[in-house]
Scaffold this motif. Structure first.
Motif, PDB file in Angstrom:
ATOM      1  N   LEU A 345      47.466  50.646  10.105  1.00  0.00           N
ATOM      2  CA  LEU A 345      46.461  51.009   9.204  1.00  0.00           C
ATOM      3  C   LEU A 345      46.555  49.633   8.053  1.00  0.00           C
ATOM      4  CD1 LEU A 345      46.888  54.769   9.108  1.00  0.00           C
ATOM      5  CD2 LEU A 345      45.402  53.183  10.896  1.00  0.00           C
ATOM      6  N   TYR A 346      47.272  49.375   7.588  1.00  0.00           N
ATOM      7  CA  TYR A 346      47.516  48.111   6.507  1.00  0.00           C
ATOM      8  C   TYR A 346      47.899  46.688   7.157  1.00  0.00           C
ATOM      9  CZ  TYR A 346      46.713  52.424   2.987  1.00  0.00           C
ATOM     10  OH  TYR A 346      47.244  53.218   2.410  1.00  0.00           O
ATOM     11  N   PRO A 347      47.498  46.146   7.792  1.00  0.00           N
ATOM     12  CA  PRO A 347      47.896  44.505   8.547  1.00  0.00           C
ATOM     13  C   PRO A 347      48.144  44.321   7.346  1.00  0.00           C
ATOM     14  CG  PRO A 347      45.446  45.428   8.878  1.00  0.00           C
ATOM     15  CD  PRO A 347      46.249  46.641   8.403  1.00  0.00           C
ATOM     16  N   GLY A 348      47.564  44.132   5.741  1.00  0.00           N
ATOM     17  CA  GLY A 348      47.855  42.606   5.348  1.00  0.00           C
ATOM     18  C   GLY A 348      48.874  42.729   4.508  1.00  0.00           C
ATOM     19  N   ARG A 349      49.043  43.927   3.982  1.00  0.00           N
ATOM     20  CA  ARG A 349      50.669  44.571   3.487  1.00  0.00           C
ATOM     21  C   ARG A 349      51.691  44.393   4.198  1.00  0.00           C
ATOM     22  NH1 ARG A 349      48.783  47.944  -1.411  1.00  0.00           N
ATOM     23  NH2 ARG A 349      46.718  47.614  -1.744  1.00  0.00           N
ATOM     24  N   PHE A 350      51.244  44.522   5.806  1.00  0.00           N
ATOM     25  CA  PHE A 350      52.844  44.715   6.737  1.00  0.00           C
ATOM     26  C   PHE A 350      52.887  43.294   7.549  1.00  0.00           C
ATOM     27  CE2 PHE A 350      52.424  48.926   5.121  1.00  0.00           C
ATOM     28  CZ  PHE A 350      53.520  49.425   4.513  1.00  0.00           C
ATOM     29  N   ASP A 351      51.843  41.778   7.020  1.00  0.00           N
ATOM     30  CA  ASP A 351      51.548  41.714   7.565  1.00  0.00           C
ATOM     31  C   ASP A 351      53.620  40.112   8.258  1.00  0.00           C
ATOM     32  OD1 ASP A 351      51.589  40.114   5.391  1.00  0.00           O
ATOM     33  OD2 ASP A 351      50.349  38.719   5.624  1.00  0.00           O
ATOM     34  N   ASP A 352      54.613  40.568   6.892  1.00  0.00           N
ATOM     35  CA  ASP A 352      55.645  39.722   7.671  1.00  0.00           C
ATOM     36  C   ASP A 352      56.710  40.809   8.493  1.00  0.00           C
ATOM     37  OD1 ASP A 352      55.354  41.936   5.419  1.00  0.00           O
ATOM     38  OD2 ASP A 352      58.008  41.149   4.428  1.00  0.00           O
ATOM     39  N   ILE A 353      55.747  42.079   9.530  1.00  0.00           N
ATOM     40  CA  ILE A 353      57.024  42.633   9.610  1.00  0.00           C
ATOM     41  C   ILE A 353      57.068  43.034  11.285  1.00  0.00           C
ATOM     42  CG2 ILE A 353      57.718  45.401  10.223  1.00  0.00           C
ATOM     43  CD1 ILE A 353      58.223  44.462   7.441  1.00  0.00           C
ATOM     44  N   ASP A 354      57.759  42.113  12.264  1.00  0.00           N
ATOM     45  CA  ASP A 354      58.389  42.174  13.346  1.00  0.00           C
ATOM     46  C   ASP A 354      57.822  43.498  13.877  1.00  0.00           C
ATOM     47  OD1 ASP A 354      57.950  40.437  16.298  1.00  0.00           O
ATOM     48  OD2 ASP A 354      59.669  41.529  15.852  1.00  0.00           O
ATOM     49  N   MET A 355      57.715  44.355  14.226  1.00  0.00           N
ATOM     50  CA  MET A 355      58.495  45.658  14.809  1.00  0.00           C
ATOM     51  C   MET A 355      59.368  45.471  15.825  1.00  0.00           C
ATOM     52  SD  MET A 355      56.971  47.788  12.757  1.00  0.00           S
ATOM     53  CE  MET A 355      57.971  48.937  13.579  1.00  0.00           C
ATOM     54  N   ALA A 356      59.665  45.811  16.762  1.00  0.00           N
ATOM     55  CA  ALA A 356      61.075  45.086  17.154  1.00  0.00           C
ATOM     56  C   ALA A 356      62.131  44.480  16.234  1.00  0.00           C
ATOM     57  CB  ALA A 356      60.928  44.010  18.614  1.00  0.00           C
ATOM     58  N   ASP A 357      61.773  43.166  15.524  1.00  0.00           N
ATOM     59  CA  ASP A 357      62.808  43.628  14.687  1.00  0.00           C
ATOM     60  C   ASP A 357      62.947  44.518  13.712  1.00  0.00           C
ATOM     61  OD1 ASP A 357      63.758  40.712  16.281  1.00  0.00           O
ATOM     62  OD2 ASP A 357      61.987  39.725  14.666  1.00  0.00           O
ATOM     63  N   LYS A 358      61.975  44.627  13.508  1.00  0.00           N
ATOM     64  CA  LYS A 358      61.856  45.908  12.857  1.00  0.00           C
ATOM     65  C   LYS A 358      63.005  47.063  12.828  1.00  0.00           C
ATOM     66  CE  LYS A 358      61.526  46.210   8.520  1.00  0.00           C
ATOM     67  NZ  LYS A 358      62.632  45.935   7.181  1.00  0.00           N
ATOM     68  N   ALA A 359      62.205  47.338  14.097  1.00  0.00           N
ATOM     69  CA  ALA A 359      62.605  48.972  14.532  1.00  0.00           C
ATOM     70  C   ALA A 359      64.574  48.255  15.024  1.00  0.00           C
ATOM     71  CB  ALA A 359      62.463  49.296  15.806  1.00  0.00           C
TER      72      ALA A 359
END
Length: 390
Positions: A345-359
């Motif tokens: 919902l806020y792609p520009g604010r979370f563009d540094d996040i890779d979800m597999a790595d974050k999980a």
């Protein structure tokens, strides 16, 4: 008079010398047995042993207000009832577990993926209570028990003769502090205070990071979302929701169900709405708890009233989230879901996040290793857009 005094003085001197000789002998003998003051022997004076025991004993007050004293740090432990074993694994104490509840053996839960050896521990009874005889046979030094009253804990302690420490599982919304107090309590009992503090810092810093990314978004500009299919004692339909869903709060997302009448909200048995209410809300985004996807999918697929009436479905904004509940709340998943929802919902604010790595970074912080591949494998791919499956 003089002669008599001389004789008496002589006897007195002889007695004094004898006493001095005896004291010297006793001192030397004691010193040899104890290895000298500097400790040439591994033996310690009895007084020092007593002091050492006193130094390792602690008295704690559990979350039910009961006092329990431990003469030494427990080495064998059991987690009883929903969430207790999860908290034990958070403290890196899985190697101390002396037994598990029977259904834990085959459950698909992150902590069991991270610590599969737990599945081989002796069974100590069914869910939500165990069995007194099996508990005794497992020989634990302490039982950590969630969702229990003081009376229930006292009864089990009397039945088994094993100290029972009541924990409060809290939540990630209004009672997060209670959960962290339970972690601190467990840390004191197990001598793992530093680990409890480390995890507390991680939880707080993660939530702070999430909130900082969207904190400046005005309330009128926040996306409106709904999460359905929340599991309560098994998979549920799209009308099962959570008005206080923490991932939405953390990621700056307005929950359309947040204003439900409090009388309709039941965190234990589940909160259920009418499907007509969902149509009236018509949220911008629809999230589905993947533990219930097999139930929800037929309710929102092409041709259904919800498919035709919800703009989120027609515009391709339907996403799957990791299970919220699985024998008590999956707090690890709440953080992971918050990152995923924020990224959608806020792609520009979370563009540094890779979800597999974050999980996996979240799983590692809680459980010591990344298990996202295994978790997502139980749900046909894990975090993902569901629009193409309708």
């Amino acid at each position: 008079m003089t002669g008599r005094n001389s004789k008496n003085n002589g006897r007195f001197l002889e007695m004094t010398a004898a006493i001095a000789l005896l004291l010297t002998f006793l001192f030397v003998t004691s010193t040899c047995k104890n290895g000298g003051r500097d400790g040439g022997s591994s033996s310690e004076p009895a007084r020092d042993v007593t002091d050492a025991r006193e130094d390792t004993s602690i008295t704690v007050r559990d979350m039910a207000g009961r006092e329990i004293t431990f003469d030494r740090t427990p080495e064998r432990i059991i987690g009883l009832r929903a969430g207790a074993l999860r908290l034990i694994t958070w403290l890196n104490a899985s190697d101390m577990v002396a037994g598990i509840e029977e259904p834990e053996r085959n459950a698909d839960r992150p902590y069991l993926f991270a610590h599969p050896e737990l599945r081989e521990r002796p069974v100590i009874g069914p869910l939500m209570g165990g069995d007194a005889e099996l508990l005794v046979a497992a020989r634990p030094d302490v039982i950590f028990m969630t969702f229990a009253t003081s009376g229930q804990a006292d009864e089990l302690q009397n039945q088994t003769g094993i100290p029972v420490v009541v924990l409060d599982y809290g939540d990630f919304a209004e009672r997060r502090g209670v959960l962290l107090e339970s972690l601190e309590l467990m840390g004191r009992v197990l001598g793992r205070e530093e680990r409890a503090e480390e995890l507390t810092r991680f939880i707080r810093s993660s939530i702070r990071d999430l909130k900082d990314r969207t904190g400046d978004v005005n309330s009128g500009e926040r996306p409106r979302a709904y999460v359905g299919g929340i599991s309560y004692r098994g998979a549920q339909g799209i009308n099962a929701t959570e008005p206080h869903y923490p991932p939405f709060r953390f990621a700056g997302i307005d929950n359309v169900a947040a204003d439900l009448d409090e009388q309709l909200i039941n965190p234990i048995d589940g909160t259920f709405i009418d499907k007509e209410q969902l149509l009236m809300w018509n949220p911008d985004v629809l999230f589905v708890d993947l533990s219930s996807w097999q139930v929800v999918q037929p309710e929102i697929r092409s041709g259904t009233p919800l498919y035709n009436g919800l703009s989120a479905i027609g515009e391709g904004r339907v996403y799957g989230l990791l299970p919220y509940n699985n024998y008590a709340a999956n707090y690890e998943h709440m953080l992971i879901n918050a990152w995923y929802a924020g990224k959608q919902l806020y792609p520009g604010r979370f563009d540094d996040i890779d979800m597999a790595d974050k999980a996996d970074s979240v799983y590692k912080a809680f459980l010591g290793r990344g298990v996202y591949d295994q978790v997502s494998g139980t749900m046909n791919g894990g975090l993902r857009s569901l629009s193409g499956e309708l």
